[in-house]
Design an enzyme around this catalytic site. Sequence first.
Site, short mmCIF file in Angstrom:
data_model
loop_
_atom_site.label_atom_id
_atom_site.label_comp_id
_atom_site.label_asym_id
_atom_site.label_seq_id
_atom_site.Cartn_x
_atom_site.Cartn_y
_atom_site.Cartn_z
N HIS A 46 -9.50 1.85 4.73
CA HIS A 46 -8.30 1.55 5.28
C HIS A 46 -8.91 2.50 6.54
O HIS A 46 -9.39 3.55 6.44
CB HIS A 46 -7.41 2.25 4.34
CG HIS A 46 -6.12 2.18 4.67
ND1 HIS A 46 -5.15 2.90 6.23
CD2 HIS A 46 -5.24 1.57 4.99
CE1 HIS A 46 -4.41 2.47 6.34
NE2 HIS A 46 -4.03 1.57 6.00
N GLU A 71 -7.08 5.23 7.54
CA GLU A 71 -6.33 5.95 7.38
C GLU A 71 -7.89 6.83 6.30
O GLU A 71 -8.59 7.94 6.94
CB GLU A 71 -5.16 6.13 6.86
CG GLU A 71 -4.31 6.79 7.20
CD GLU A 71 -3.54 5.53 6.43
OE1 GLU A 71 -3.07 5.58 5.87
OE2 GLU A 71 -2.27 5.32 7.25
N SER A 106 3.29 -2.45 10.64
CA SER A 106 4.67 -2.02 10.35
C SER A 106 4.93 -3.53 9.99
O SER A 106 6.14 -4.51 10.88
CB SER A 106 4.51 -1.80 12.09
OG SER A 106 4.43 -0.25 12.61
N ASN A 158 0.89 -1.18 0.10
CA ASN A 158 0.18 -0.29 -0.26
C ASN A 158 0.73 1.17 0.50
O ASN A 158 1.70 1.63 0.67
CB ASN A 158 -0.58 -0.01 0.85
CG ASN A 158 -1.97 1.39 1.27
OD1 ASN A 158 -1.56 2.00 0.65
ND2 ASN A 158 -2.19 1.43 2.27
N TRP A 159 0.69 2.20 -0.81
CA TRP A 159 2.37 2.75 -1.04
C TRP A 159 1.50 4.40 -1.19
O TRP A 159 2.20 5.12 -0.85
CB TRP A 159 2.07 3.39 -2.81
CG TRP A 159 3.56 2.20 -2.85
CD1 TRP A 159 3.37 1.18 -2.59
CD2 TRP A 159 4.05 1.22 -4.28
NE1 TRP A 159 4.41 -0.61 -3.13
CE2 TRP A 159 3.91 0.59 -4.88
CE3 TRP A 159 3.47 2.69 -5.70
CZ2 TRP A 159 4.77 -0.30 -6.14
CZ3 TRP A 159 4.43 2.21 -7.21
CH2 TRP A 159 4.69 0.65 -7.11
N LYS A 160 -0.29 4.20 -0.08
CA LYS A 160 -0.28 5.82 0.11
C LYS A 160 -0.16 6.93 -0.91
O LYS A 160 -0.22 6.40 -1.57
CB LYS A 160 -0.16 5.16 1.75
CG LYS A 160 -0.41 4.90 2.61
CD LYS A 160 0.10 4.71 3.64
CE LYS A 160 -0.37 3.16 4.33
NZ LYS A 160 0.00 3.08 6.48
N GLY A 178 1.99 -1.16 4.31
CA GLY A 178 3.00 0.53 3.78
C GLY A 178 4.19 0.85 4.14
O GLY A 178 5.15 0.02 3.09
N GLU A 223 -6.07 -5.26 11.01
CA GLU A 223 -4.91 -3.67 10.71
C GLU A 223 -5.09 -2.83 12.11
O GLU A 223 -5.75 -2.06 12.00
CB GLU A 223 -4.53 -3.17 9.71
CG GLU A 223 -4.09 -3.32 7.89
CD GLU A 223 -3.64 -2.04 7.35
OE1 GLU A 223 -2.60 -2.49 6.77
OE2 GLU A 223 -4.28 -1.45 6.97
N GLY A 281 2.49 2.18 10.66
CA GLY A 281 3.00 3.27 11.04
C GLY A 281 3.96 3.48 11.97
O GLY A 281 4.78 4.69 12.06
#
Length: 254
Positions: free
Chosen positions: A98, A100, A216, A12-14, A237, A170, A176
């Site tokens: 997600h 976020e 992570s 997931n490159w965000k 991520g 998650e 992160g």
Amino acid sequence: MEKDRKLIIAGNWKCNKTVAESVALVTDLKRELAAVKEVDIVVCPAFTALDAVSHAIIESNIRLGAQNMGDNGYGAFTGEVAPGMLRDLSVRYVILGHSERRQYQKESDELVARKAAAAHTANLIPIVCVGETLNEREAGITEQVVEKQVRGSLAGLTPEQVEATVVAYEPVWAIGTGKTASSAQAQEVHAFIRRVLVQMHGESVARRVRIQYGGSVKASNAREILSQPDVDGALVGGASLEAKGFVDLIRNSI
Ligand code: PGA
């Protein structure tokens, strides 16, 4: 315990990378991971890089995912991306709900469920994310929170659609932060999610659903987490933003 589910590891490159950087990264992955057959490998670049990455991975074992999509089809929905537009770029997977997006865009379980249904209708495989916050874990309500998210975010899907959905567990406190759930903590929640799926759709559907762990995950801890019986992959991520880290993570998982 033998797993009959194929591992799925998604990067997931965000909100990172230019088009050129995205193509450079996936070109390295394509070369380094060409021989990997044991794992479904997915990269999820930003919308702006999907087209270029899609071309770069033609005839490779890497599949394309998006990080979100609209819940409607084509039409007067300014700023949205329709599921069909993703299919048009040969996107196969889409991350939905997600944490976020749940946090910053206030996405609800109901919205995620509508998106998941729209994804299946467009022949996209949704990766539906769930997970508790630190406060919720400390309050001892992890299972209630996760059960509500799983039931709510998969509501209305047919058993066949649920079977073809990827669930990503998650824990928000592990995303992160460098803090990973222990493999025992991950397994406990994954097994719980599978029990909820059994209640919703029965044993044979629940047995087929792939449940990824995210938070992570990196090359050094992937093997231990992925060796758990109900952990069927990872949503990665930070460690997916650099070729070597992601390649080592995948190699260590096999
Ligand atoms: P992380 O992110 O690997 O950087 O913790 C995971 C995710 O948000 O999907």
